[in-house]
Write a protein that holds these residues in place. Structure first.
Motif, PDB file in Angstrom:
ATOM      1  N   ILE A 188       0.855  -1.193   0.000  1.00  0.00           N
ATOM      2  CA  ILE A 188       0.000   0.000   0.000  1.00  0.00           C
ATOM      3  C   ILE A 188       0.890   1.242   0.000  1.00  0.00           C
ATOM      4  O   ILE A 188       0.706   2.148  -0.797  1.00  0.00           O
ATOM      5  N   ASP A 189       1.887   1.283   0.874  1.00  0.00           N
ATOM      6  CA  ASP A 189       2.866   2.380   0.905  1.00  0.00           C
ATOM      7  C   ASP A 189       4.173   1.837   0.333  1.00  0.00           C
ATOM      8  O   ASP A 189       5.098   1.480   1.057  1.00  0.00           O
ATOM      9  N   HIS A 190       4.213   1.738  -0.989  1.00  0.00           N
ATOM     10  CA  HIS A 190       5.347   1.086  -1.649  1.00  0.00           C
ATOM     11  C   HIS A 190       6.663   1.835  -1.460  1.00  0.00           C
ATOM     12  O   HIS A 190       7.721   1.209  -1.430  1.00  0.00           O
ATOM     13  N   GLN A 191       6.631   3.136  -1.311  1.00  0.00           N
ATOM     14  CA  GLN A 191       7.868   3.892  -1.098  1.00  0.00           C
ATOM     15  C   GLN A 191       8.490   3.531   0.262  1.00  0.00           C
ATOM     16  O   GLN A 191       9.693   3.285   0.362  1.00  0.00           O
ATOM     17  N   THR A 192       7.667   3.505   1.305  1.00  0.00           N
ATOM     18  CA  THR A 192       8.159   3.179   2.644  1.00  0.00           C
ATOM     19  C   THR A 192       8.617   1.725   2.712  1.00  0.00           C
ATOM     20  O   THR A 192       9.664   1.416   3.291  1.00  0.00           O
ATOM     21  N   ALA A 223      19.541  -1.452  -2.652  1.00  0.00           N
ATOM     22  CA  ALA A 223      19.455  -0.025  -2.969  1.00  0.00           C
ATOM     23  C   ALA A 223      18.410   0.163  -4.061  1.00  0.00           C
ATOM     24  O   ALA A 223      18.107  -0.766  -4.809  1.00  0.00           O
ATOM     25  N   ARG A 224      17.884   1.370  -4.121  1.00  0.00           N
ATOM     26  CA  ARG A 224      16.955   1.699  -5.202  1.00  0.00           C
ATOM     27  C   ARG A 224      17.744   1.811  -6.508  1.00  0.00           C
ATOM     28  O   ARG A 224      18.825   2.394  -6.536  1.00  0.00           O
ATOM     29  N   ARG A 225      17.196   1.256  -7.567  1.00  0.00           N
ATOM     30  CA  ARG A 225      17.843   1.361  -8.874  1.00  0.00           C
ATOM     31  C   ARG A 225      17.457   2.689  -9.494  1.00  0.00           C
ATOM     32  O   ARG A 225      16.276   3.008  -9.647  1.00  0.00           O
ATOM     33  N   ASP A 226      18.447   3.493  -9.817  1.00  0.00           N
ATOM     34  CA  ASP A 226      18.207   4.794 -10.430  1.00  0.00           C
ATOM     35  C   ASP A 226      17.787   4.623 -11.887  1.00  0.00           C
ATOM     36  O   ASP A 226      18.168   3.646 -12.544  1.00  0.00           O
ATOM     37  N   PRO A 227      17.032   5.588 -12.408  1.00  0.00           N
ATOM     38  CA  PRO A 227      16.703   5.544 -13.839  1.00  0.00           C
ATOM     39  C   PRO A 227      17.991   5.677 -14.661  1.00  0.00           C
ATOM     40  O   PRO A 227      19.002   6.199 -14.173  1.00  0.00           O
ATOM     41  N   PRO A 228      17.978   5.210 -15.895  1.00  0.00           N
ATOM     42  CA  PRO A 228      19.171   5.357 -16.745  1.00  0.00           C
ATOM     43  C   PRO A 228      19.598   6.820 -16.852  1.00  0.00           C
ATOM     44  O   PRO A 228      18.764   7.725 -16.775  1.00  0.00           O
ATOM     45  N   ALA A 229      20.881   7.051 -17.019  1.00  0.00           N
ATOM     46  CA  ALA A 229      21.416   8.410 -17.146  1.00  0.00           C
ATOM     47  C   ALA A 229      20.670   9.173 -18.244  1.00  0.00           C
ATOM     48  O   ALA A 229      20.399   8.628 -19.311  1.00  0.00           O
ATOM     49  N   GLY A 230      20.316  10.398 -17.942  1.00  0.00           N
ATOM     50  CA  GLY A 230      19.611  11.233 -18.896  1.00  0.00           C
ATOM     51  C   GLY A 230      18.102  11.045 -18.886  1.00  0.00           C
ATOM     52  O   GLY A 230      17.385  11.765 -19.564  1.00  0.00           O
ATOM     53  N   SER A 231      17.619  10.065 -18.121  1.00  0.00           N
ATOM     54  CA  SER A 231      16.171   9.830 -18.029  1.00  0.00           C
ATOM     55  C   SER A 231      15.587  10.662 -16.903  1.00  0.00           C
ATOM     56  O   SER A 231      16.277  11.007 -15.946  1.00  0.00           O
ATOM     57  N   ALA A 232      14.307  10.918 -17.016  1.00  0.00           N
ATOM     58  CA  ALA A 232      13.607  11.644 -15.957  1.00  0.00           C
ATOM     59  C   ALA A 232      13.451  10.744 -14.733  1.00  0.00           C
ATOM     60  O   ALA A 232      13.484   9.521 -14.841  1.00  0.00           O
ATOM     61  N   GLU A 233      13.301  11.384 -13.571  1.00  0.00           N
ATOM     62  CA  GLU A 233      13.027  10.626 -12.345  1.00  0.00           C
ATOM     63  C   GLU A 233      11.705   9.878 -12.504  1.00  0.00           C
ATOM     64  O   GLU A 233      10.797  10.367 -13.166  1.00  0.00           O
ATOM     65  N   ARG A 234      11.632   8.704 -11.886  1.00  0.00           N
ATOM     66  CA  ARG A 234      10.372   7.956 -11.909  1.00  0.00           C
ATOM     67  C   ARG A 234       9.337   8.685 -11.057  1.00  0.00           C
ATOM     68  O   ARG A 234       9.646   9.125  -9.961  1.00  0.00           O
ATOM     69  N   PRO A 235       8.109   8.757 -11.521  1.00  0.00           N
ATOM     70  CA  PRO A 235       7.048   9.314 -10.675  1.00  0.00           C
ATOM     71  C   PRO A 235       6.896   8.473  -9.408  1.00  0.00           C
ATOM     72  O   PRO A 235       7.079   7.245  -9.439  1.00  0.00           O
ATOM     73  N   ARG A 236       6.574   9.098  -8.278  1.00  0.00           N
ATOM     74  CA  ARG A 236       6.474   8.396  -6.992  1.00  0.00           C
ATOM     75  C   ARG A 236       5.407   7.305  -6.991  1.00  0.00           C
ATOM     76  O   ARG A 236       5.475   6.388  -6.197  1.00  0.00           O
TER      77      ARG A 236
END
Length: 127
Positions: free
Chosen positions: A13-17, A29-42
């Protein structure tokens, strides 16, 4: 072969937490978006990876309601029950004469089994 293993997915339900909790519990660790990509929406699923490269990718997916009933699939981990309890896990069942592992649940109630870590193998000597 009809299929091969790819990733694990866990609903929350609270996937971020919950993503933060599993990162702390497993050393992921959280996988970052590929370089040059926008941040993932929360509101998007959160991919977690093992920095050592040995564990599977885990996706923490947002859902609107709690799981009803017992999980039909769960994680088995090597670990220390007391440390996981201190992080916020809940004890479901202690190991006993019937089972050789502890059953815990994460902060959202997803059950997982905790096994005593294997003893490291002694280094081989050269003769």
């Amino acid at each position: 072969m009809a299929a091969r293993f790819k990733d694990l997915a866990l609903d929350a339900i609270d996937h971020q937490t919950l993503a933060d909790w599993w990162c702390q519990a497993l050393g992921y660790a959280r996988r970052d978006p590929p370089a040059g990509s926008a941040e993932r929406p929360r509101e998007w699923p959160v991919p977690l990876y093992d920095p050592t490269g040995t564990g599977p990718l885990i996706w923490i997916n947002p859902v609107s309601g709690p799981t009803e009933g017992k999980n039909r699939m769960h994680l088995d981990v090597y670990g220390h029950t007391e440390e996981l309890l201190a992080l916020g896990a809940t004890l479901v069942r202690r190991r006993d004469e019937e089972i050789g592992w502890d059953v815990l649940s994460d902060p959202e109630g997803n059950e997982f089994c905790v096994f005593v870590p294997p003893k490291p193998k002694p280094p081989m000597s050269r003769r």
